[in-house]
Design a protein around this motif. Structure first.
Motif, PDB file in Angstrom:
ATOM      1  N   LYS A 141       3.909 -50.583   9.814  1.00 29.45           N
ATOM      2  CA  LYS A 141       2.933 -50.231   8.781  1.00 29.45           C
ATOM      3  C   LYS A 141       2.334 -51.495   8.159  1.00 29.45           C
ATOM      4  CE  LYS A 141       3.901 -45.916   9.266  1.00 29.45           C
ATOM      5  NZ  LYS A 141       3.013 -45.044  10.010  1.00 29.45           N
ATOM      6  N   MET A 142       3.170 -52.501   7.947  1.00 30.26           N
ATOM      7  CA  MET A 142       2.682 -53.759   7.367  1.00 30.26           C
ATOM      8  C   MET A 142       1.699 -54.439   8.309  1.00 30.26           C
ATOM      9  SD  MET A 142       4.066 -54.072   4.393  1.00 30.26           S
ATOM     10  CE  MET A 142       4.198 -55.761   3.880  1.00 30.26           C
ATOM     11  N   HIS A 143       1.980 -54.404   9.616  1.00 32.77           N
ATOM     12  CA  HIS A 143       1.076 -55.000  10.604  1.00 32.77           C
ATOM     13  C   HIS A 143      -0.276 -54.285  10.580  1.00 32.77           C
ATOM     14  CE1 HIS A 143      -0.171 -57.095  14.204  1.00 32.77           C
ATOM     15  NE2 HIS A 143      -0.418 -55.942  14.808  1.00 32.77           N
ATOM     16  N   GLU A 144      -0.248 -52.954  10.517  1.00 31.26           N
ATOM     17  CA  GLU A 144      -1.494 -52.182  10.459  1.00 31.26           C
ATOM     18  C   GLU A 144      -2.260 -52.509   9.176  1.00 31.26           C
ATOM     19  OE1 GLU A 144      -3.006 -47.534  10.854  1.00 31.26           O
ATOM     20  OE2 GLU A 144      -0.888 -48.019  11.210  1.00 31.26           O
ATOM     21  N   MET A 145      -1.533 -52.727   8.077  1.00 31.00           N
ATOM     22  CA  MET A 145      -2.177 -53.087   6.812  1.00 31.00           C
ATOM     23  C   MET A 145      -2.846 -54.461   6.921  1.00 31.00           C
ATOM     24  SD  MET A 145       0.724 -51.665   4.200  1.00 31.00           S
ATOM     25  CE  MET A 145       0.122 -52.526   2.784  1.00 31.00           C
ATOM     26  N   GLU A 146      -2.213 -55.395   7.617  1.00 32.33           N
ATOM     27  CA  GLU A 146      -2.806 -56.722   7.810  1.00 32.33           C
ATOM     28  C   GLU A 146      -4.100 -56.637   8.605  1.00 32.33           C
ATOM     29  OE1 GLU A 146       0.223 -59.030   9.680  1.00 32.33           O
ATOM     30  OE2 GLU A 146       1.431 -59.188   7.850  1.00 32.33           O
ATOM     31  N   ILE A 147      -4.105 -55.803   9.643  1.00 29.35           N
ATOM     32  CA  ILE A 147      -5.310 -55.635  10.466  1.00 29.35           C
ATOM     33  C   ILE A 147      -6.453 -55.081   9.614  1.00 29.35           C
ATOM     34  CG2 ILE A 147      -6.320 -54.340  12.377  1.00 29.35           C
ATOM     35  CD1 ILE A 147      -3.547 -54.498  13.744  1.00 29.35           C
ATOM     36  N   ILE A 148      -6.150 -54.063   8.809  1.00 24.88           N
ATOM     37  CA  ILE A 148      -7.180 -53.475   7.941  1.00 24.88           C
ATOM     38  C   ILE A 148      -7.679 -54.513   6.944  1.00 24.88           C
ATOM     39  CG2 ILE A 148      -7.570 -51.752   6.138  1.00 24.88           C
ATOM     40  CD1 ILE A 148      -5.641 -49.906   7.678  1.00 24.88           C
ATOM     41  N   ASP A 149      -6.758 -55.304   6.411  1.00 28.51           N
ATOM     42  CA  ASP A 149      -7.141 -56.328   5.432  1.00 28.51           C
ATOM     43  C   ASP A 149      -8.074 -57.365   6.060  1.00 28.51           C
ATOM     44  OD1 ASP A 149      -7.047 -57.546   2.876  1.00 28.51           O
ATOM     45  OD2 ASP A 149      -5.627 -59.034   3.688  1.00 28.51           O
ATOM     46  N   LYS A 150      -7.777 -57.780   7.300  1.00 30.52           N
ATOM     47  CA  LYS A 150      -8.645 -58.750   7.991  1.00 30.52           C
ATOM     48  C   LYS A 150     -10.035 -58.178   8.211  1.00 30.52           C
ATOM     49  CE  LYS A 150      -5.059 -61.342  10.408  1.00 30.52           C
ATOM     50  NZ  LYS A 150      -4.477 -61.662  11.719  1.00 30.52           N
ATOM     51  N   LYS A 151     -10.098 -56.920   8.634  1.00 31.52           N
ATOM     52  CA  LYS A 151     -11.412 -56.290   8.865  1.00 31.52           C
ATOM     53  C   LYS A 151     -12.211 -56.232   7.563  1.00 31.52           C
ATOM     54  CE  LYS A 151     -10.190 -53.357  12.789  1.00 31.52           C
ATOM     55  NZ  LYS A 151     -10.005 -51.971  13.241  1.00 31.52           N
ATOM     56  N   ASP A 158      -8.124 -43.481   1.494  1.00 33.25           N
ATOM     57  CA  ASP A 158      -8.166 -44.801   2.118  1.00 33.25           C
ATOM     58  C   ASP A 158      -6.925 -44.992   2.984  1.00 33.25           C
ATOM     59  OD1 ASP A 158      -9.007 -47.343   2.699  1.00 33.25           O
ATOM     60  OD2 ASP A 158      -8.075 -48.221   0.920  1.00 33.25           O
ATOM     61  N   ARG A 159      -7.112 -45.465   4.200  1.00 37.21           N
ATOM     62  CA  ARG A 159      -5.992 -45.663   5.125  1.00 37.21           C
ATOM     63  C   ARG A 159      -5.016 -46.720   4.604  1.00 37.21           C
ATOM     64  NH1 ARG A 159      -2.245 -43.716   8.133  1.00 37.21           N
ATOM     65  NH2 ARG A 159      -1.610 -45.060   9.825  1.00 37.21           N
ATOM     66  N   PHE A 160      -5.551 -47.731   3.949  1.00 38.84           N
ATOM     67  CA  PHE A 160      -4.701 -48.790   3.401  1.00 38.84           C
ATOM     68  C   PHE A 160      -3.769 -48.205   2.334  1.00 38.84           C
ATOM     69  CE2 PHE A 160      -3.653 -52.568   0.930  1.00 38.84           C
ATOM     70  CZ  PHE A 160      -3.382 -53.479   1.935  1.00 38.84           C
ATOM     71  N   GLU A 161      -4.321 -47.343   1.482  1.00 37.30           N
ATOM     72  CA  GLU A 161      -3.510 -46.693   0.443  1.00 37.30           C
ATOM     73  C   GLU A 161      -2.454 -45.780   1.071  1.00 37.30           C
ATOM     74  OE1 GLU A 161      -3.471 -47.240  -2.824  1.00 37.30           O
ATOM     75  OE2 GLU A 161      -4.933 -48.822  -2.486  1.00 37.30           O
ATOM     76  N   GLU A 162      -2.833 -45.077   2.131  1.00 27.38           N
ATOM     77  CA  GLU A 162      -1.872 -44.220   2.834  1.00 27.38           C
ATOM     78  C   GLU A 162      -0.704 -45.052   3.358  1.00 27.38           C
ATOM     79  OE1 GLU A 162      -3.801 -42.091   5.963  1.00 27.38           O
ATOM     80  OE2 GLU A 162      -4.976 -40.851   4.593  1.00 27.38           O
ATOM     81  N   LEU A 163      -1.024 -46.202   3.942  1.00 27.03           N
ATOM     82  CA  LEU A 163       0.027 -47.063   4.484  1.00 27.03           C
ATOM     83  C   LEU A 163       0.945 -47.581   3.385  1.00 27.03           C
ATOM     84  CD1 LEU A 163      -2.054 -49.037   7.124  1.00 27.03           C
ATOM     85  CD2 LEU A 163      -0.298 -47.325   7.580  1.00 27.03           C
ATOM     86  N   VAL A 164       0.379 -47.953   2.235  1.00 27.67           N
ATOM     87  CA  VAL A 164       1.193 -48.408   1.111  1.00 27.67           C
ATOM     88  C   VAL A 164       2.156 -47.298   0.679  1.00 27.67           C
ATOM     89  CG1 VAL A 164       1.110 -49.097  -1.326  1.00 27.67           C
ATOM     90  CG2 VAL A 164      -0.491 -50.091   0.313  1.00 27.67           C
ATOM     91  N   ASN A 165       1.645 -46.063   0.601  1.00 28.93           N
ATOM     92  CA  ASN A 165       2.493 -44.922   0.210  1.00 28.93           C
ATOM     93  C   ASN A 165       3.590 -44.670   1.244  1.00 28.93           C
ATOM     94  OD1 ASN A 165       0.983 -44.531  -2.108  1.00 28.93           O
ATOM     95  ND2 ASN A 165      -0.352 -43.015  -1.146  1.00 28.93           N
ATOM     96  N   GLU A 166       3.258 -44.779   2.525  1.00 28.85           N
ATOM     97  CA  GLU A 166       4.251 -44.558   3.580  1.00 28.85           C
ATOM     98  C   GLU A 166       5.351 -45.622   3.547  1.00 28.85           C
ATOM     99  OE1 GLU A 166       2.241 -44.237   7.336  1.00 28.85           O
ATOM    100  OE2 GLU A 166       1.105 -42.481   6.699  1.00 28.85           O
ATOM    101  N   VAL A 167       4.982 -46.877   3.302  1.00 28.84           N
ATOM    102  CA  VAL A 167       5.985 -47.950   3.202  1.00 28.84           C
ATOM    103  C   VAL A 167       6.904 -47.679   2.019  1.00 28.84           C
ATOM    104  CG1 VAL A 167       6.303 -50.408   2.696  1.00 28.84           C
ATOM    105  CG2 VAL A 167       4.623 -49.691   4.405  1.00 28.84           C
TER     106      VAL A 167
END
Length: 175
Positions: A142-152, A103-112
């Motif tokens: 990364k947080m901004h990208e996570m927000e976009i994914i969350d909205k979608k 999951d891309r969201f999980e990847e972003l959490v790990n990267e942060v």
């Protein structure tokens, strides 16, 4: 004295007038003499043998000629070999099925999390000022990208919920 002026032999066999062969050397056989003519075979004898016989050509269909024609037409028309491309696609598809895509969201959490740990290590070493701005900028991206994914995802969930509830008011779900 002999007729040639040589000394007479010390030992002589009374039964023969020939010189005896020395007792210490084995009898020497004379080499066979080569004839003056070379041993060449005549042309008729060579031609009578199978040295000049050729094998008959036996054509065999080693591959499907129609398939090769189609392949060549595809290469000339598109510039690509379609057959190999299909084989590669099937291999890629089987690999994708075996390994589920993370999951891309999980990847972003790990990267942060990795960037926060890196910044903590640099601050412990006294290099925090050097990396702080860079790492915080990356974390905000990364947080901004996570927000976009969350909205979608939330929009998709609303659409799914709207489809599942047939008589419900759709305007209430969007507010």
């Amino acid at each position: 004295c002999s007729a040639g002026g040589d000394a007479l032999p010390l030992q002589c066999h009374p039964a023969s007038s020939k010189e005896p062969a020395p007792a210490f050397s084995p009898p020497v056989s004379q080499p066979s003499r080569l004839s003056a003519k070379p041993h060449l075979r005549p042309a008729k004898v060579c031609q009578a043998g199978d040295a000049y016989a050729r094998e008959k050509f036996k054509p065999r269909a080693r591959r499907d000629l129609e398939k090769e024609k189609q392949r060549l037409q595809n290469i000339l028309a598109t510039g690509k070999d379609v057959v190999e491309h299909k084989v590669k696609q099937t291999l890629v598809q089987t690999k994708e099925e075996e390994i589920p895509e993370p999951d891309r969201f999980e990847e972003l959490v790990n990267e942060v999390q990795e960037r926060r740990e890196f910044l903590a290590e640099m601050e412990a070493l006294g290099q925090g000022k050097k990396y702080r701005r860079i790492v915080l900028t990356e974390i905000s991206q990364k947080m901004h990208e996570m927000e976009i994914i969350d909205k979608k995802r939330s929009e998709e969930m609303k659409e799914i919920m709207a489809k599942d509830i047939p008589g419900g008011n759709k305007s209430d779900l969007h507010n």
